[in-house]
Write a protein that holds these residues in place. Structure first.
Motif, PDB file in Angstrom:
ATOM      1  N   GLU A  69     -47.478   0.944 -36.062  1.00 39.86           N
ATOM      2  CA  GLU A  69     -48.215   1.479 -34.911  1.00 39.86           C
ATOM      3  C   GLU A  69     -49.395   2.337 -35.359  1.00 39.86           C
ATOM      4  OE1 GLU A  69     -45.026   1.689 -35.513  1.00 39.86           O
ATOM      5  OE2 GLU A  69     -43.890   0.897 -33.817  1.00 39.86           O
ATOM      6  N   PRO A  98     -49.299  -8.905 -38.192  1.00 39.62           N
ATOM      7  CA  PRO A  98     -49.496  -9.493 -36.863  1.00 39.62           C
ATOM      8  C   PRO A  98     -50.056  -8.479 -35.860  1.00 39.62           C
ATOM      9  CG  PRO A  98     -47.308 -10.013 -37.708  1.00 39.62           C
ATOM     10  CD  PRO A  98     -47.883  -8.959 -38.615  1.00 39.62           C
ATOM     11  N   ARG A  99     -49.719  -7.222 -36.065  1.00 37.44           N
ATOM     12  CA  ARG A  99     -50.236  -6.181 -35.167  1.00 37.44           C
ATOM     13  C   ARG A  99     -51.740  -6.041 -35.375  1.00 37.44           C
ATOM     14  NH1 ARG A  99     -47.013  -1.961 -32.085  1.00 37.44           N
ATOM     15  NH2 ARG A  99     -48.665  -0.671 -31.218  1.00 37.44           N
ATOM     16  N   ALA A 102     -53.450  -9.177 -33.731  1.00 39.40           N
ATOM     17  CA  ALA A 102     -53.567  -9.092 -32.273  1.00 39.40           C
ATOM     18  C   ALA A 102     -54.663  -8.114 -31.871  1.00 39.40           C
ATOM     19  CB  ALA A 102     -52.228  -8.680 -31.663  1.00 39.40           C
TER      20      ALA A 102
ATOM     21  N   PRO B  94     -48.435 -18.155 -31.621  1.00 39.82           N
ATOM     22  CA  PRO B  94     -47.887 -16.814 -31.348  1.00 39.82           C
ATOM     23  C   PRO B  94     -48.835 -15.883 -30.587  1.00 39.82           C
ATOM     24  CG  PRO B  94     -47.263 -17.512 -33.545  1.00 39.82           C
ATOM     25  CD  PRO B  94     -48.162 -18.599 -32.999  1.00 39.82           C
ATOM     26  N   LEU B  95     -50.121 -15.895 -30.904  1.00 44.64           N
ATOM     27  CA  LEU B  95     -51.056 -14.990 -30.208  1.00 44.64           C
ATOM     28  C   LEU B  95     -51.108 -15.320 -28.712  1.00 44.64           C
ATOM     29  CD1 LEU B  95     -53.162 -12.691 -30.409  1.00 44.64           C
ATOM     30  CD2 LEU B  95     -54.899 -14.452 -30.831  1.00 44.64           C
ATOM     31  N   LYS B  99     -49.871 -13.191 -25.430  1.00 46.73           N
ATOM     32  CA  LYS B  99     -50.707 -12.903 -24.249  1.00 46.73           C
ATOM     33  C   LYS B  99     -50.001 -13.302 -22.951  1.00 46.73           C
ATOM     34  CE  LYS B  99     -55.124 -13.106 -26.652  1.00 46.73           C
ATOM     35  NZ  LYS B  99     -56.373 -13.861 -26.886  1.00 46.73           N
ATOM     36  N   GLN B 126     -44.409 -13.380 -35.869  1.00 42.82           N
ATOM     37  CA  GLN B 126     -45.613 -12.670 -35.414  1.00 42.82           C
ATOM     38  C   GLN B 126     -45.529 -12.176 -33.973  1.00 42.82           C
ATOM     39  OE1 GLN B 126     -48.962 -15.347 -35.777  1.00 42.82           O
ATOM     40  NE2 GLN B 126     -48.593 -15.748 -37.925  1.00 42.82           N
ATOM     41  N   GLN B 129     -44.609  -8.473 -32.859  1.00 44.69           N
ATOM     42  CA  GLN B 129     -45.572  -7.487 -33.334  1.00 44.69           C
ATOM     43  C   GLN B 129     -46.886  -7.598 -32.546  1.00 44.69           C
ATOM     44  OE1 GLN B 129     -43.529  -9.481 -35.035  1.00 44.69           O
ATOM     45  NE2 GLN B 129     -43.523  -9.056 -37.224  1.00 44.69           N
ATOM     46  N   MET B 130     -47.295  -8.846 -32.264  1.00 46.25           N
ATOM     47  CA  MET B 130     -48.544  -9.051 -31.511  1.00 46.25           C
ATOM     48  C   MET B 130     -48.419  -8.515 -30.086  1.00 46.25           C
ATOM     49  SD  MET B 130     -49.786 -12.790 -32.769  1.00 46.25           S
ATOM     50  CE  MET B 130     -50.977 -12.893 -34.126  1.00 46.25           C
ATOM     51  N   ALA B 132     -46.449  -6.166 -29.070  1.00 44.73           N
ATOM     52  CA  ALA B 132     -46.445  -4.702 -29.151  1.00 44.73           C
ATOM     53  C   ALA B 132     -47.872  -4.172 -29.256  1.00 44.73           C
ATOM     54  CB  ALA B 132     -45.614  -4.245 -30.354  1.00 44.73           C
ATOM     55  N   ALA B 133     -48.708  -4.853 -30.051  1.00 43.16           N
ATOM     56  CA  ALA B 133     -50.109  -4.421 -30.197  1.00 43.16           C
ATOM     57  C   ALA B 133     -50.854  -4.551 -28.877  1.00 43.16           C
ATOM     58  CB  ALA B 133     -50.803  -5.254 -31.283  1.00 43.16           C
ATOM     59  N   LEU B 134     -50.673  -5.691 -28.195  1.00 46.27           N
ATOM     60  CA  LEU B 134     -51.401  -5.927 -26.940  1.00 46.27           C
ATOM     61  C   LEU B 134     -50.994  -4.931 -25.862  1.00 46.27           C
ATOM     62  CD1 LEU B 134     -51.250  -9.857 -26.789  1.00 46.27           C
ATOM     63  CD2 LEU B 134     -53.177  -8.434 -27.527  1.00 46.27           C
ATOM     64  N   GLY B 136     -49.710  -1.933 -26.547  1.00 44.16           N
ATOM     65  CA  GLY B 136     -49.799  -0.550 -27.026  1.00 44.16           C
ATOM     66  C   GLY B 136     -48.432   0.116 -27.066  1.00 44.16           C
ATOM     67  N   TRP B 137     -47.389  -0.679 -27.392  1.00 44.33           N
ATOM     68  CA  TRP B 137     -46.016  -0.178 -27.460  1.00 44.33           C
ATOM     69  C   TRP B 137     -45.587  -0.052 -28.915  1.00 44.33           C
ATOM     70  CZ3 TRP B 137     -42.582  -3.360 -23.478  1.00 44.33           C
ATOM     71  CH2 TRP B 137     -43.077  -3.142 -22.184  1.00 44.33           C
ATOM     72  N   GLY B 138     -44.515   0.696 -29.128  1.00 43.36           N
ATOM     73  CA  GLY B 138     -43.899   0.749 -30.448  1.00 43.36           C
ATOM     74  C   GLY B 138     -43.111  -0.523 -30.716  1.00 43.36           C
ATOM     75  N   GLN B 139     -42.862  -0.793 -32.009  1.00 42.77           N
ATOM     76  CA  GLN B 139     -42.142  -2.010 -32.378  1.00 42.77           C
ATOM     77  C   GLN B 139     -41.042  -1.697 -33.388  1.00 42.77           C
ATOM     78  OE1 GLN B 139     -45.819  -3.903 -33.914  1.00 42.77           O
ATOM     79  NE2 GLN B 139     -44.835  -4.011 -35.948  1.00 42.77           N
TER      80      GLN B 139
END
Lengths: 307, 249
Positions: A69, A98-99, A102, B94-95, B99, B126, B129-130, B132-134, B136-139
């Motif tokens: 994060e 992967p983070r 994205a 995966p991306l 989404k 992937q 993790q992707m 979580a990024a989109l 804005g959360w923890g993973q």
């Protein structure tokens, strides 16, 4: 094409996996920079890798434990100056890359084992039962790279080390602790010799009593099949296979391992494979260079005595 | 708290995939398909959280062809409350999956997304993790233990060095590793009951997500085959052979 490589380390020592990823990055044809999220001492080690032009070091507490994060936004912020980001396909690299992808809106390529062109790579799919050749159409590349598939870049470099600031705590996660297994043996993924045990070892005590003397004799790291880990004979960090660690030592000794597809995926690139199993039809013999059918409880002690 | 569990329909875990002769991919015609094993573990974990009172509803979601409904029915038979299929015959990377899931999360507002760490077909590892990024959360990836307390979750992760524990603020993503739990089998009455549980069908376009691929698979080939080795009859022969090969001193 300038590439940024994420350094793998334990907070004190740089992992040799980093050297292999530098080799993969150099195949892209441009300068290679390394990012260390950790102390200056690790950055100094990275600066000695041959072929590295620059080392970036982010010493902020927020990234010291490699929390994805916090690391991913730092990397994404740096990527304005880079065309490719490469991380080792370790649990750290797989967590972070992967983070990053994205955040950059690009598709990652996972577990790359070959660089075929500036945007074309090979990677295993279906637990290594097939190899895909894949071309990226994204403006930037994000890859995780299998360290055992590339030679380790040597020492002798003297890259400039530059501090990068601005790594912040995203406030989403915190590091609680690491229960690390302590061992005097070589690290599994970089060991020259690996002795692995399977389900046939019966229980944790028997596993240790049979496998440890052979590993000691050979100066080997200890691995295990998924079945042995699931049964609690040894910790998860020893699992070799598709979902465990991928190893490619000079010598791999499989003791009491039948050779499930997912285990073979983790060790079939070893240089010499020895299999000891009482079942002559065990699939492990199909990939072994030398096979011995026999009772491991007599064969292994005899082998220890005769080596 | 609602838990969203994405599940993928993949070739059955016990089958050995065959590469097509024309090198375009793996032959999936007339092959048994099942739920990705890591996703079964995710469904199980979500159900256990509900049984413990940490969650109130478990929603399974799949992205794939119409036949992925079977995979969702399996999740419902295990005990999920309802299901959503985002139907497409396209290969979804995966991306793009992340989404689509981001759009589903916006509609459903779950407190957690629990999903497999990787699918056993493309082995990408992937999507969680992707997502979580989109969002804005923890993973909490590669989880072997999940502990929800109040507005946070402690996740023990299977990492190369051993077991790492992180604490995540909810909502968060958890991806499952092998030793998190042993998934239950669906009982016959529950399989029958699952047939009448709600299953909504949507299309990627309904969610406004572009699923155009970013990667082009140029070819799929068989891995190099190792040359057949030799069998030895005794430990003495084994030691001699290893010395001859230079594998031991």
């Amino acid at each position: 094409m300038t590439a940024l490589v994420l350094a793998e380390h334990d907070g004190a020592k740089l992992s040799a996996a980093t050297n292999a990823i530098v080799t993969a990055a150099a195949k892209l044809g441009g300068p290679v920079h390394v990012l260390v999220c950790g102390p200056q001492a690790v950055a100094d080690q990275a600066a000695k890798i041959a072929g590295v032009e620059k080392v970036l070091v982010a010493a902020d507490a927020a990234v010291a434990n490699q929390l994805a994060e916090n690391v991913a936004p730092l990397v994404a912020g740096l990527m304005g100056a880079y065309d490719a980001f490469l991380a080792p396909a370790t649990t750290t690299g797989k967590n972070v890359a992967p983070r990053v992808a994205a955040l950059l809106d690009v598709m990652q390529l996972s577990e790359v084992i070959g660089v075929e062109g500036p945007k074309t790579f090979t990677r295993p799919i279906y637990a290594g039962n097939a190899i895909a050749t894949v071309e990226s159409s994204d403006p930037k590349l994000v890859l995780t790279v299998r360290a055992t598939a590339f030679d380790k870049a040597g020492e002798g470099g003297s890259a400039a080390v530059e501090a990068v600031g601005g790594a912040a705590d995203a406030g989403l996660s915190s590091f609680v602790g690491l229960e690390a297994s302590k061992s005097e043996r070589p690290e599994l993924t970089s060991a020259g010799t690996v002795v692995s045990g399977g389900r046939a070892l019966k229980d944790a005590d028997t596993f240790a009593q049979v496998i440890a003397p052979l590993a000691d004799k050979l100066g080997a790291a200890i691995g295990a099949s998924r079945a042995a880990v699931d049964a609690g004979y040894i910790g998860n960090d020893h699992q070799v296979g598709q979902t465990g660690k991928i190893v490619a030592p000079s010598l791999y000794v499989a003791v009491g391992i039948s050779g499930a597809i997912q285990h073979l995926a983790g060790m079939k690139d070893s240089k010499v494979i020895v299999a000891i199993n009482k079942d002559p039809d065990a699939p492990i013999f199909q990939v072994a260079d030398v096979g011995l059918v026999g009772d491991l409880f007599t064969v292994v002690p005899e082998l220890v005595a005769k080596l | 708290m609602k838990i969203l569990v994405p599940v993928k329909r993949v070739i059955d875990y016990n089958l050995k995939p065959r590469v097509k002769a024309d090198g375009t991919g793996v032959d999936l015609a007339n092959v048994k398909m099942s739920m990705n094993p890591f996703d079964e573990i995710a469904v199980e974990e979500a159900l256990r959280l509900k049984e413990k009172g940490a969650a109130t509803e478990v929603v399974a979601v799949s992205i794939g062809p119409a036949k992925a409904q079977e995979t969702l029915r399996t999740a419902l038979a295990m005990g999920a409350d309802r299901a959503i299929l985002v139907e497409t015959d396209a290969e979804v990377e995966p991306l793009a999956v992340a989404k689509i899931l981001q759009a589903i999360v916006a509609e459903e507002a779950p407190g957690m997304v629990v999903m497999g760490k990787q699918a056993i077909d493309d082995d990408s590892n992937q999507t969680g993790q992707m997502l979580a990024a989109l969002l804005g959360w923890g993973q909490g990836t590669f989880a072997s233990k999940v502990d929800v307390t109040g507005d946070s979750v402690a996740v023990t992760r299977e990492v190369d060095a051993g077991l790492e524990t992180v604490s995540l603020k909810l909502p968060a993503i958890v991806t499952t590793d092998l030793r998190l739990n042993e998934p239950r089998y669906a009982s016959l009455p529950n399989i029958m009951k699952a047939k009448s549980k709600p299953l909504a069908v949507k299309k990627p376009e309904d969610l406004g997500v572009d699923i155009a691929p970013r990667l082009k698979v140029l070819k799929v080939s068989e891995p190099p085959v190792r040359k057949a080795g030799v069998m030895v009859g005794s430990v003495d022969e084994l030691v001699a052979k290893l010395k001859e090969m230079g594998a031991v001193a």
